[in-house]
Design an enzyme around this catalytic site. Structure first.
Site, PDB file in Angstrom:
ATOM      1  N   GLY A   1      44.073 -89.668   5.820  1.00 43.84           N
ATOM      2  CA  GLY A   1      43.852 -90.998   5.271  1.00 43.84           C
ATOM      3  C   GLY A   1      43.832 -92.148   6.247  1.00 43.84           C
ATOM      4  O   GLY A   1      43.398 -93.255   5.900  1.00 43.84           O
TER       5      GLY A   1
ATOM      6  N   ARG B   1      38.909 -88.430   9.324  1.00 45.27           N
ATOM      7  CA  ARG B   1      38.156 -89.541   9.889  1.00 45.27           C
ATOM      8  C   ARG B   1      38.710 -90.002  11.235  1.00 45.27           C
ATOM      9  O   ARG B   1      37.947 -90.315  12.151  1.00 45.27           O
ATOM     10  CB  ARG B   1      38.207 -90.711   8.896  1.00 45.27           C
TER      11      ARG B   1
ATOM     12  N   TYR C   1      29.410 -96.409  -0.674  1.00 43.89           N
ATOM     13  CA  TYR C   1      30.662 -97.199  -0.623  1.00 43.89           C
ATOM     14  C   TYR C   1      30.456 -98.582  -0.021  1.00 43.89           C
ATOM     15  O   TYR C   1      31.427 -99.207   0.410  1.00 43.89           O
ATOM     16  CB  TYR C   1      31.730 -96.472   0.231  1.00 43.89           C
TER      17      TYR C   1
ATOM     18  N   CYS D   1      12.731 -94.361  -1.081  1.00 43.60           N
ATOM     19  CA  CYS D   1      12.178 -95.268  -2.090  1.00 43.60           C
ATOM     20  C   CYS D   1      13.181 -95.705  -3.127  1.00 43.60           C
ATOM     21  O   CYS D   1      13.039 -95.412  -4.321  1.00 43.60           O
ATOM     22  CB  CYS D   1      10.963 -94.625  -2.722  1.00 43.60           C
ATOM     23  N   GLU D   2      14.246 -96.324  -2.687  1.00 44.25           N
ATOM     24  CA  GLU D   2      15.094 -97.079  -3.605  1.00 44.25           C
ATOM     25  C   GLU D   2      15.840 -98.139  -2.807  1.00 44.25           C
ATOM     26  O   GLU D   2      16.100 -97.971  -1.603  1.00 44.25           O
ATOM     27  CB  GLU D   2      16.051 -96.189  -4.383  1.00 44.25           C
TER      28      GLU D   2
ATOM     29  N   TYR E   1      32.080 -87.865   7.734  1.00 42.16           N
ATOM     30  CA  TYR E   1      31.390 -88.111   6.469  1.00 42.16           C
ATOM     31  C   TYR E   1      29.958 -88.610   6.695  1.00 42.16           C
ATOM     32  O   TYR E   1      29.464 -89.452   5.957  1.00 42.16           O
ATOM     33  CB  TYR E   1      32.199 -89.074   5.587  1.00 42.16           C
TER      34      TYR E   1
HETATM   35  N1  LLP Z   1      43.174 -84.241   2.787  1.00 44.64           N
HETATM   36  C1  LLP Z   1      42.649 -84.331   1.554  1.00 44.64           C
HETATM   37  C2  LLP Z   1      43.265 -83.575   0.464  1.00 44.64           C
HETATM   38  C3  LLP Z   1      41.520 -85.149   1.326  1.00 44.64           C
HETATM   39  O1  LLP Z   1      41.019 -85.245   0.100  1.00 44.64           O
HETATM   40  C4  LLP Z   1      40.947 -85.857   2.403  1.00 44.64           C
HETATM   41  C5  LLP Z   1      39.763 -86.700   2.210  1.00 44.64           C
HETATM   42  C6  LLP Z   1      41.524 -85.712   3.686  1.00 44.64           C
HETATM   43  C7  LLP Z   1      42.645 -84.904   3.841  1.00 44.64           C
HETATM   44  C8  LLP Z   1      40.984 -86.396   4.897  1.00 44.64           C
HETATM   45  O2  LLP Z   1      41.094 -87.772   4.805  1.00 44.64           O
HETATM   46  P1  LLP Z   1      40.765 -88.697   6.078  1.00 44.64           P
HETATM   47  O3  LLP Z   1      41.836 -88.472   7.100  1.00 44.64           O
HETATM   48  O4  LLP Z   1      39.437 -88.328   6.575  1.00 44.64           O
HETATM   49  O5  LLP Z   1      40.801 -90.068   5.501  1.00 44.64           O
HETATM   50  N2  LLP Z   1      33.279 -89.499   1.889  1.00 44.64           N
HETATM   51  C9  LLP Z   1      34.247 -90.566   1.991  1.00 44.64           C
HETATM   52  C10 LLP Z   1      35.631 -90.056   2.329  1.00 44.64           C
HETATM   53  C11 LLP Z   1      36.177 -89.066   1.320  1.00 44.64           C
HETATM   54  C12 LLP Z   1      37.535 -88.554   1.691  1.00 44.64           C
HETATM   55  C13 LLP Z   1      37.977 -87.491   0.751  1.00 44.64           C
HETATM   56  N3  LLP Z   1      39.213 -86.866   1.071  1.00 44.64           N
HETATM   57  C14 LLP Z   1      33.766 -91.565   3.031  1.00 44.64           C
HETATM   58  O6  LLP Z   1      32.689 -91.389   3.591  1.00 44.64           O
HETATM   59  O7  LLP Z   1      34.438 -92.576   3.272  1.00 44.64           O
END
Ligand code: LLP
Length: 420
Positions: A240, A278, A319, A344-345, A373
């Protein structure tokens, strides 16, 4: 810190000039820096050095490219996976099964059995129903699955609604107040070795406060579970941590996160687990694109039409995400422009009215912070191909995912006899 910088007026990935990659591979193309991935992996590990043997599981969803996973495996990272496909990738990259954590709210029986057979280290159970199914399947095949219960702490992560996961009305985990009862029932099942709890409250968090609030709730829960006689040895704190997308973003740095974790979890006496995505991969990749042409727009602000589109990088459309846009060979001139792709949007818009490096037809440019992502969320919308990926290491680079041409995708489709 990352390794996408100007050298003699030309943007490089490490020591490779981006125009060389565009010439060899074409555009659009994702470009990753091995040195940046390694640095981020090390910085995150360092940040947790006050902890006793933390388990680091890269969130594969952020960047599942096999070569990227290999780089992280070599850094001693395991994986957090959410599908059989992600599990297969982590294993193919050489990650040890016991270092893989299986998360996700909708694991199918088929995926659970495959994970049991592969010897996956831990299941993060998201509901009592899932726990019961896992227990039956494990028992049937004579396994005892290591598992933790994911709780939903009902904390607002203060991030975009679509990537918040720890509010009561999100689909993830079990409500923290129901957790002791559910945990007790699951712990009694023969196929399970219930050993702790997990949480993950959202992604791109720009403040440590909601994390701390959620972790404190987990601390109270652990004490309660122990009072109930359970042996709690593992707590998975999820991922996160946010990253910098634009100049005035100020996400907490990993060191501050590590200090907070050490402070809040002191005395928990468990092995802590982490699922960063991320923060490892985001700034380790760019999307390299070429300007197709520039056309006039309303109010004298032109549209810079690039050859990357929402199907290649979905985050702005999904987002309203910001990705810095920079010319690969900046002249020093600036212009205000709307940056759009060919799809095309109107949702296929990367930025409106943004001050950018002046670009014209055929110029190369990058979208930054596209290593997480990015490619993984690509689609073939508008019958476009699937974007390729390149990994740079010093002065060499390799295609680590081929461009899948529209013709290849077309070839997988069939017209039934009865339509001929
Ligand atoms: N663990 C779980 C259970 C998760 O659901 C996620 C991300 C992570 C770890 C990794 O989180 P991070 O450290 O990357 O924040 N597609 C979206 C992000 C979706 C994240 C979903 N879960 C975007 O492009 O911002």
């Amino acid at each position: 810190m990352n390794h996408f910088e100007l050298q003699n007026g030309v943007l490089h990935a490490e020591n490779v000039a981006l125009p060389d990659i565009a010439d060899a591979v074409g555009t659009p193309v994702y470009v990753y820096s091995r040195a940046t991935l390694e640095r981020h992996a090390q910085v995150f590990r360092e940040a947790l050095s006050a902890l006793d043997n933390p388990h680091l599981a890269f969130a594969v969803k952020a960047n599942p490219n096999l070569a990227v996973l290999k780089v992280l495996a070599k850094q001693g990272y395991g994986a957090d996976v959410v599908s059989g496909g992600e599990m297969d990738r982590a294993l193919a990259a050489g990650m040890a099964p016991e270092d893989i954590v299986f998360s996700g709210v909708g694991k199918t029986a088929e995926e659970i059995v495959a994970a049991l057979k592969a010897g996956i280290g831990q299941f993060n159970i998201e509901s009592e129903e899932e726990g019961r199914e896992l227990a039956i399947l494990a028992d049937t095949f004579s396994y005892r699955a290591n598992a933790v219960l994911r709780i939903n702490p009902d904390v607002d992560a203060g991030t975009h609604g679509k990537i918040s996961t720890g509010k009561a009305d999100n689909k993830f985990g079990v409500g923290i107040h129901r957790a002791p009862d559910i945990y007790g029932r699951l712990a009694a099942l023969p196929g399970l070795n219930m050993r702790g709890v997990a949480l993950h409250i959202g992604s791109q968090l720009t403040s440590l406060e909601p994390l701390e609030t959620a972790f404190r709730k987990v601390g109270d829960l652990i004490a309660e579970l122990r009072e109930d006689g359970h042996i709690i040895t593992h707590v998975d704190l999820g991922g996160g941590l946010g990253v910098k997308y634009r100049a005035d973003d100020n996400p907490p740095d990993p060191a501050a996160y590590g200090q907070m974790v050490a402070r809040v979890t002191a005395g928990w006496n468990v092995r802590l687990m982490f699922e960063p995505g991320r923060v490892i991969a985001g700034n380790a990749g760019v999307l390299l694109t070429r300007v197709i042409r520039v056309k006039p727009g309303a109010g004298n602000i032109p549209f810079a039409i690039v050859d990357a589109a929402m199907n290649d990088l979905a985050r702005p459309a999904l987002y309203d995400a910001w990705h810095d846009f920079e010319a690969v060979e900046p002249t020093g001139q600036k212009m205000a422009a709307n940056i759009v792709g060919p799809v095309c949007e109107t949702g296929d818009t990367f930025a409106m009215g943004r001050d950018i490096d002046s670009v014209g037809a055929n110029d190369l440019a990058i979208f930054r912070t596209a290593g997480a992502y990015g490619a993984t969320m690509a689609s073939t919308y508008n019958s476009r191909g699937l974007v390729p990926e390149v990994l740079v290491d010093g002065d060499k680079f390799a295609i680590v995912a081929e461009r899948i041409a529209p013709a290849t995708i077309l070839a997988a489709e069939h017209v039934p006899d009865w339509l001929e």
